[in-house]
Every structure is written in C-alpha cells, then in structure tokens.
Design an enzyme around this catalytic site. Structure first.
Site, PDB file in Angstrom:
ATOM      1  N   ASN A 102       0.876  -1.171   0.000  1.00  0.00           N
ATOM      2  CA  ASN A 102       0.000   0.000   0.000  1.00  0.00           C
ATOM      3  C   ASN A 102       0.908   1.214   0.000  1.00  0.00           C
ATOM      4  OD1 ASN A 102      -1.763   2.071   0.498  1.00  0.00           O
ATOM      5  ND2 ASN A 102      -2.743   1.122   2.268  1.00  0.00           N
ATOM      6  N   ARG A 134      -2.531  -1.866  -3.497  1.00  0.00           N
ATOM      7  CA  ARG A 134      -3.722  -1.046  -3.305  1.00  0.00           C
ATOM      8  C   ARG A 134      -3.596   0.206  -4.176  1.00  0.00           C
ATOM      9  NH1 ARG A 134      -5.181   3.300   1.028  1.00  0.00           N
ATOM     10  NH2 ARG A 134      -7.406   3.462   0.640  1.00  0.00           N
ATOM     11  N   HIS A 162     -13.118   3.003  -0.283  1.00  0.00           N
ATOM     12  CA  HIS A 162     -13.159   1.969   0.767  1.00  0.00           C
ATOM     13  C   HIS A 162     -13.774   0.675   0.236  1.00  0.00           C
ATOM     14  CE1 HIS A 162     -13.362   5.341   4.023  1.00  0.00           C
ATOM     15  NE2 HIS A 162     -12.118   4.935   3.871  1.00  0.00           N
ATOM     16  N   ARG A 198     -12.252  15.839   7.292  1.00  0.00           N
ATOM     17  CA  ARG A 198     -13.048  16.179   6.099  1.00  0.00           C
ATOM     18  C   ARG A 198     -14.482  16.512   6.485  1.00  0.00           C
ATOM     19  NH1 ARG A 198     -11.524  10.842   2.868  1.00  0.00           N
ATOM     20  NH2 ARG A 198      -9.804  10.592   4.299  1.00  0.00           N
ATOM     21  N   GLU A 249      -8.205  -4.983   5.111  1.00  0.00           N
ATOM     22  CA  GLU A 249      -8.074  -4.650   3.689  1.00  0.00           C
ATOM     23  C   GLU A 249      -6.883  -5.376   3.055  1.00  0.00           C
ATOM     24  OE1 GLU A 249      -8.818  -0.500   5.121  1.00  0.00           O
ATOM     25  OE2 GLU A 249      -9.414  -0.201   3.048  1.00  0.00           O
TER      26      GLU A 249
END
Ligand code: AMP
Length: 407
Positions: free
Chosen positions: A8, A101, A190, A251, A394
């Site tokens: 990743n 990823r 996601h 955010r 993940e």
C-alpha cells in the site's frame, strides 16, 4: 505454502504485508516512510510462534532503522534487507504475486487487474481524479516490479467494488456534457473494506451473501457507508473524491456547494484554500481542534461544548445515511460497523442506531460494550435487523483478490 505480498504505497511511504494464504496469516509486515526526506525510517515486524490468527497471542518482533531513503526503489531495497536480516526468508516464503492497493480506478477498472505497461499508463492517467493518491501508488508499483520481477503484480482498486452502482446512484445532477468530458460522477471508495466486511458478515451468519441486504458503516479517520444488495454495492456515501458523505476526522463530508461560493466571495478564500479547508481542516478537527474521535469523546465527557456538538453532528449525519440506505434497500438484514471508530466505539455505535426500534433495529447494550477481537453480534436476539461489529482487513482482501486473479 503460498504467500502473497501486499503493498500500500503513497508518495512518501509504503506499507507491506507478507501473507501466507493457506492459513491467511501475516508472516511479516512493515512500513517504510519519509521517502525522499533527509532521513527516512523503516520498521519491520515478524510474526512468529503460534499460527493462531488473533494478533494478541502471536509473538512479534519489530526492528526499526533510520537511514536516507531517496526513492521507492531504495525503499524496496530496505524492505528486502529487512526480510534477509530478520526473516522470514523470501526463499522459503517467496510471494507468488504482489497485490497493490490503488485508490482510484475511475470507471475503467471494476476488478483486480494484472499490471501491464498499459495498466500503469491508465493508473497514471487517472491521477487527474486522485492527485493525492494514484501517483504514489504508481511509484510503489514501479519499484515493486523491479524488486519482484518474476511474479505477477495485481492492482486492487478502492473504487472497483462500487462499479456496480446504478446510474441513478452515481450520476450528479449537473450539466451532462461537462460531467462526461471531465468524468465527473460518483465513484465511491473503501471498496476493498466494504467487500471484505459484507462477505465476512454473510460468513458470520452462515448465509449466502446473495440472500442479504446489508449496510456497512466503515468509520475510521475517513468514513463511508455502503448499501450492499446480494453482495453488490448499490449505493455509497463517498463520491467523485473521498470528500463526500460522512463527517470525518478532517473532512467535512456533505456540504452545500454554495458555502464555497460564499467563502470565496466574502472571505476571499481561493480554490486551494477551500480544498485544504474541506479536506484537511474540517470534520471533527474543524469543529473541535481535535481530529481523533477518542480525544473528542474525552473532551465532550469533561463538558467541552464544541466537542459535544461535534459528536451530535457526527451521529446525526451517520443516522441519516442509515435511514436513507434503509429506504434505498427497502429491507435490511444486516448492519455492520467496521474500522477504527466502528470497531472500538460503543458510544458511536449505540448513538447511531438509537431510537430505530420501529425499523427493527435493536441494540443490546451489554453486547455493544463487550470487546472481542473477532466478528460479533451487538443486536438483541429479537432484533429483525442483525447488527454486527466486524474488524476489517483490507490487506487480506487485497491478498485474496490478488491470488484469485493469478490463480
Ligand atoms: P482507522 O482510520 O480505521 O485507523 O481509524 C482511526 C480512527 O479510529 C481515529 O479517529 C480514532 O480516534 C478512532 N478510534 C480508534 N479507537 C477508538 C476508540 N476506542 N474509541 C473511539 N474512536 C477510536
């Protein structure tokens, strides 16, 4: 023995995990960071002893280094040295493939894809949609291909799971020509987590995923909700970028775009100021000065008004999405919480689903407070909707998808 290496990569760091797929256990993991800075850092953790998957009962040993790491190629050399010096041996556990990823696959990638030069060009071209993410992923892919030249590399996209969204869910109501020319639509993110968790939910209940309507609440530093019908994403809260939807650590999530015009005209903020404001200076951080939910909860408990309001806003938005996706699905079998907040905060879970008994959603307070490592049920036995907590993974999902791609 069949090992898969998962990478990743961002622009100045990358994480890796070597996973043995016959047992789905992590053999080693690590982080190489501050790439390109005067001094870089790396850490490498080797799991040993028991093959039990619960991390707490596995012995681990971590080694750390500080040294200049000028680029990703140098970073992979550092990683290979760590495997050589501290194990496990990559001769004994040679990865059969490397899974990467990649955040943005646009509308082009709807499944894991073996990396070719054409795929690399496409990922590069999609950087226009994900300028903060795709370039770093590509640097990682290029360096990993040099380091592991003889095995296939597979790109696994965060957006791919949401390529099943119907047009009415992914279309913004703006000028259609402009939207098409600049690929303005909702993509969702996601996806690797939503895919893993929705399948794990079905497994936990011993039901085929095809039989279930699920709502997955991925609540981490970033957060998104996904409605999953028969194993396919049909609605999700993030949009063209990961800014839309829930209140997150830094955010804003959903906001009237008119606010931007107003702040530009009245406060003199330019486009970069607004980008920074909404992506890095809003959410919990903007409301309270604290971006970590744990700190916000602590402050709220000690009577801090802005922190109490921030939690109210966070939960109000979340509950609104649950209601909206309930209506979109028509019937809900399972609601699952995952990621840092979803797995750990009984407070947020309880508040998000409080008062929804009329929808058949009943939380068992004691089960909600209990802490276990694996998947668990937190709804009452007579709740029509089963509510679960499932740790996301993940990296394992990327490894599974990579292996399924290369056979
Ligand atoms: P993630 O992005 O999945 O690593 O999640 C990170 C977020 O999880 C941070 O905002 C943390 O505040 C939050 N988190 C982790 N543990 C807890 C906890 N026990 N209670 C509340 N939030 C938590």
């Amino acid at each position: 023995m069949t090992a898969v290496l998962v990478v990743n990569s961002g622009s100045s760091s990358f994480k890796y995990q070597l996973i043995e797929m016959s047992t789905e256990t992590t053999l080693a993991s690590g982080l190489v960071e501050r790439i390109g800075e005067l001094m870089g850092q790396s850490s490498h953790t080797v799991a040993s002893g028991s093959t039990d998957t619960a991390a707490s009962v596995r012995e681990t040993a971590t080694t750390e280094r500080e040294l200049p790491i000028p680029d990703h190629t140098a970073g992979f050399a550092v990683m290979l040295e760590a495997f050589r010096d501290h194990g496990p041996s990559l001769d004994d556990h040679a990865p059969v493939a490397v899974g990467h990823r990649v955040v943005h696959g646009g509308a082009r990638f709807h499944e894991p894809t073996v990396v070719t030069e054409a795929v690399e060009r496409d990922i590069d071209e999609l950087a226009g949609l994900a300028p903060l993410h795709n370039p770093g992923a590509l640097q990682g892919i290029t360096a990993a291909i040099e380091a592991f030249a003889s095995v296939p590399h597979v790109a696994v996209f965060d957006t791919a799971f949401h390529q099943t969204l119907p047009p009415e869910a992914f279309t913004y109501a703006i000028n259609a020509d402009l939207a098409e020319r600049f690929r303005v639509r909702r993509y969702g993110f996601h996806g690797t987590s939503h895919s893993f968790v929705s399948r794990a939910g079905a497994d936990f209940l011993g039901r085929p995923v095809e039989d279930l309507n699920q709502i997955v609440l991925h609540l981490g530093n970033g957060g998104s909700v996904c409605a999953v019908r028969a194993g396919r994403s049909v609605e999700t809260s993030m949009g063209m970028t990961p800014l839309e939807g829930l209140v997150m650590g830094t955010r804003s999530g959903d906001i009237d775009p008119g606010v931007l015009f107003h702040l530009h005209r009245k406060a003199g903020l330019d486009i970069d100021d607004l980008d920074a404001l909404l992506n890095r200076g809003s959410g919990l951080l903007g409301l309270t000065g604290r971006g970590d939910l744990r700190d916000v909860v602590t402050a709220a408990d000690s009577g801090d008004g802005p922190s109490q309001l921030a939690l109210d806003v966070y939960v109000h938005r979340l509950k609104g999405y649950v209601g909206s996706y309930y209506a979109q699905l028509g019937h809900v079998d399972v609601i699952t919480f995952t990621a840092g907040v979803g797995e750990n905060s009984a407070l947020i879970r309880g508040r998000a689903l409080a008062g929804l008994e009329a929808l058949g959603i009943i939380i068992d307070a004691e089960r909600n407070e209990a802490r276990t490592r694996g998947p668990r049920r937190i709804s009452t036995d007579d709740s029509a909707v089963t509510v679960l907590v499932i740790p996301t993974n993940e990296e394992l999902e990327i490894a599974r998808q990579t292996l399924s791609k290369v056979g």
